[in-house]
Design a protein around this motif. Structure first.
Motif, short mmCIF file in Angstrom:
data_model
loop_
_atom_site.label_atom_id
_atom_site.label_comp_id
_atom_site.label_asym_id
_atom_site.label_seq_id
_atom_site.Cartn_x
_atom_site.Cartn_y
_atom_site.Cartn_z
N GLU A 38 0.85 -1.19 0.00
CA GLU A 38 0.00 0.00 0.00
C GLU A 38 0.88 1.24 0.00
O GLU A 38 1.59 1.52 0.97
CB GLU A 38 -0.93 0.03 1.21
N PHE A 39 0.86 1.97 -1.10
CA PHE A 39 1.62 3.21 -1.23
C PHE A 39 0.80 4.37 -0.67
O PHE A 39 -0.40 4.46 -0.91
CB PHE A 39 1.97 3.47 -2.69
N GLY A 66 -3.40 1.66 -3.54
CA GLY A 66 -3.31 3.00 -2.98
C GLY A 66 -4.65 3.71 -3.09
O GLY A 66 -5.37 3.53 -4.07
N VAL A 72 3.73 1.64 2.95
CA VAL A 72 4.75 2.65 2.67
C VAL A 72 4.14 4.03 2.89
O VAL A 72 3.14 4.39 2.27
CB VAL A 72 5.27 2.53 1.22
N GLU A 73 4.74 4.80 3.79
CA GLU A 73 4.25 6.15 4.11
C GLU A 73 5.43 7.00 4.53
O GLU A 73 6.23 6.59 5.36
CB GLU A 73 3.21 6.08 5.23
N ARG A 74 5.56 8.17 3.94
CA ARG A 74 6.72 9.01 4.24
C ARG A 74 6.56 9.81 5.53
O ARG A 74 7.56 10.26 6.11
CB ARG A 74 7.00 9.97 3.08
N ILE A 126 8.38 7.39 -1.43
CA ILE A 126 8.33 6.35 -2.47
C ILE A 126 9.49 6.49 -3.44
O ILE A 126 10.02 5.49 -3.93
CB ILE A 126 6.99 6.41 -3.23
N GLY A 168 0.16 -3.87 -6.02
CA GLY A 168 0.25 -2.50 -5.54
C GLY A 168 -1.13 -1.89 -5.38
O GLY A 168 -1.98 -2.03 -6.26
N ALA A 199 3.03 11.00 -6.70
CA ALA A 199 3.16 9.75 -5.94
C ALA A 199 2.68 8.56 -6.75
O ALA A 199 3.22 7.46 -6.62
CB ALA A 199 2.38 9.86 -4.63
N LEU A 245 -3.67 8.44 -4.19
CA LEU A 245 -2.22 8.60 -4.27
C LEU A 245 -1.95 9.89 -5.04
O LEU A 245 -2.01 9.93 -6.27
CB LEU A 245 -1.60 7.39 -4.96
N ALA A 293 5.03 5.41 -7.57
CA ALA A 293 4.62 4.05 -7.22
C ALA A 293 4.72 3.13 -8.44
O ALA A 293 5.16 1.97 -8.32
CB ALA A 293 3.20 4.05 -6.68
N CYS A 348 8.34 2.40 -8.93
CA CYS A 348 8.81 1.52 -7.86
C CYS A 348 8.44 0.08 -8.15
O CYS A 348 9.24 -0.84 -7.93
CB CYS A 348 8.22 1.98 -6.53
#
Length: 447
Positions: free
Chosen positions: A162-163, A252, A195-197, A222, A250, A259, A255, A263, A266
């Motif tokens: 999960e982005f 999200g 995934v989380e910044r 990401i 993947g 992003a 997003l 993703a 990525c």
């Protein structure tokens, strides 16, 4: 009085060898491979040019012989500002609209409806304690699950990434859906990588400790995440993908902007080899402590094993709810080739990104429309740009949607070049969210 005792007898592995007397310890800056000192203390080594204060920012220094190169990339340099639409003349705006119409020619701009649901969310949807906002989020999450199931992507034996995870609610519902007796009949395992910044409060992934399910959270942007670097010191927690090599899916929810492109890269682009002199990446913040590396004390990188080059499992598909096209960036955009093939470049892309916001805010009346509604005692509203002078709110909304579809068409083209069949669908009603388009993709069928 006894002299202060040194806090560290030797610098940490991979760190600068300069002793900072004021702090009574060695410098903790990372050094490049084969170097003893960091950039700030590189003058301690022989044959290194003199360091001078950066003329753009006195807070850091730079090698004198690399000044010209540094000034071009210094973070304190003056960056070009994007042209505002309000600064364009009517003729310039009309030229952009002509390019937009030419760019979308031949594209399927209509998006089919695919408002689905999943029974696992139904009980929570019926909960009267949920407010209007929570109810709208649940409807979107339910539809995303329904579309994952329709694409054959919702099942165990996979790793869901999960982005832009936020609190991890989408992963939570995926996990809940795969806890049902029908899914638990299979011994297949399940991995959830979030995934989380940003640092997030009230995370829900910490509550899931079921056997056969691995939940892992990475606090990283990401653009700095490389799923293939399972042996990297900075990305060691991604090694969970390599151990079982489960197929990747993947996901999200909203997003934002670039992003989405990050993703897609990525998941589907393996970065090339990097410069050997590049310093190791920063350590990621993970939800669990890192296991001790038996070779970390030596300062040498671990020896690659026989499967060091093998990455995670194959990508089985994706489902990402799109939003905020006005926050896309050309440098990250995966559809650059698509744009260039249509005679469009970074300038047009930047303008279309800004115009894409009209799809959700274009319903606001123009200055002329406001003037028609005003009584005589009110002063007429001032026109702030050339747009309001010749485009109605409905026209702006239509143009905004065309800009979104053109940007998304570049993403579909990218997926096609990577061997995936992508499509856009409307996964929620406009009353639930105006950003209601879902991008899904599965591997293309062999012809």
């Amino acid at each position: 009085m006894a002299a202060p005792r040194m806090s560290t007898a030797a610098p940490l592995p991979g760190r600068c060898g300069f002793f900072v007397e004021k702090k009574n310890r060695f410098c903790k800056m990372i050094v490049a491979k084969g170097k003893v000192y960091c950039g700030e203390h590189a003058t301690m080594e022989g044959g290194v040019s003199r360091r001078i204060v950066c003329p753009l920012d006195p807070k850091h220094t730079v090698s004198e012989d690399k000044l010209d190169k540094h000034l071009k990339k210094c973070n304190s340099r003056e960056k070009p500002k994007p042209v505002s639409l309000s600064e364009l003349s009517r003729s310039q705006l009309e030229s952009l609209l002509d390019k937009l119409k030419a760019g979308v020619k031949g594209l399927q701009c209509d998006v089919e409806d695919s408002v689905l649901s999943h029974p696992i969310v139904q009980e929570e949807l019926n909960n009267p304690k949920n407010g209007d906002s929570a109810h709208k989020h649940l409807k979107q999450q339910s539809s995303i699950l329904g579309n994952l199931e329709a694409q054959g992507l919702l099942g165990r034996g996979r790793c869901f990434i999960e982005f832009g995870a936020g609190r991890g609610k989408l992963s939570h519902w995926i996990h809940e859906a795969l806890k049902t007796p029908d899914h638990q009949k299979t011994p297949d395992e399940l991995q959830m990588l979030l995934v989380e910044r940003c640092s997030t409060r009230f995370k829900v992934d910490g509550k899931h400790q079921d056997s056969g399910v691995e939940f892992e959270r990475l606090q990283v942007d990401i653009q700095h995440l490389d799923l293939s670097k399972t042996r990297s010191p900075g990305l060691c927690r991604v090694q969970m993908l390599k151990l079982k090599k489960l197929p990747l899916v993947g996901v999200g929810k909203h997003l934002c902007g670039a992003a989405t492109d990050l993703a897609l890269r990525c998941l589907l682009v393996t970065p090339g080899p990097k410069d050997e002199t590049e310093p190791p990446p920063k350590r990621l913040k993970t939800s669990e402590p890192q296991p001790a590396d038996p070779q970390s004390d030596s300062g040498d990188p671990p020896e690659p094993g026989p499967d060091a080059d093998s990455g995670p499992g194959p990508v089985q598909g994706l489902a990402v709810a799109l939003c905020c096209h006005h926050r896309c960036e050309w440098r990250h955009y995966v559809g650059q080739q698509f744009f260039l093939q249509r005679g469009l470049g970074p300038e047009e892309f930047s303008a279309f990104c800004r115009m894409s916001s009209w799809a959700t805010c274009g319903l606001r009346p123009t200055s002329q429309e406001l003037r028609q509604r005003e009584d005589d005692e009110h002063e007429p509203a001032e026109e702030t740009d050339a747009v309001n002078s010749f485009l109605s709110s409905s026209e702006r909304e239509h143009i905004g949607r065309l800009c979104k579809r053109l940007i998304d068409a570049g993403r579909l083209h990218f997926l096609q070049t990577r061997g995936f069949e992508g499509k856009l669908c409307r996964y929620a009603d406009a009353q639930v969210t105006l950003e209601n388009v879902l991008l899904t993709a599965v591997p293309s069928s062999p012809s």
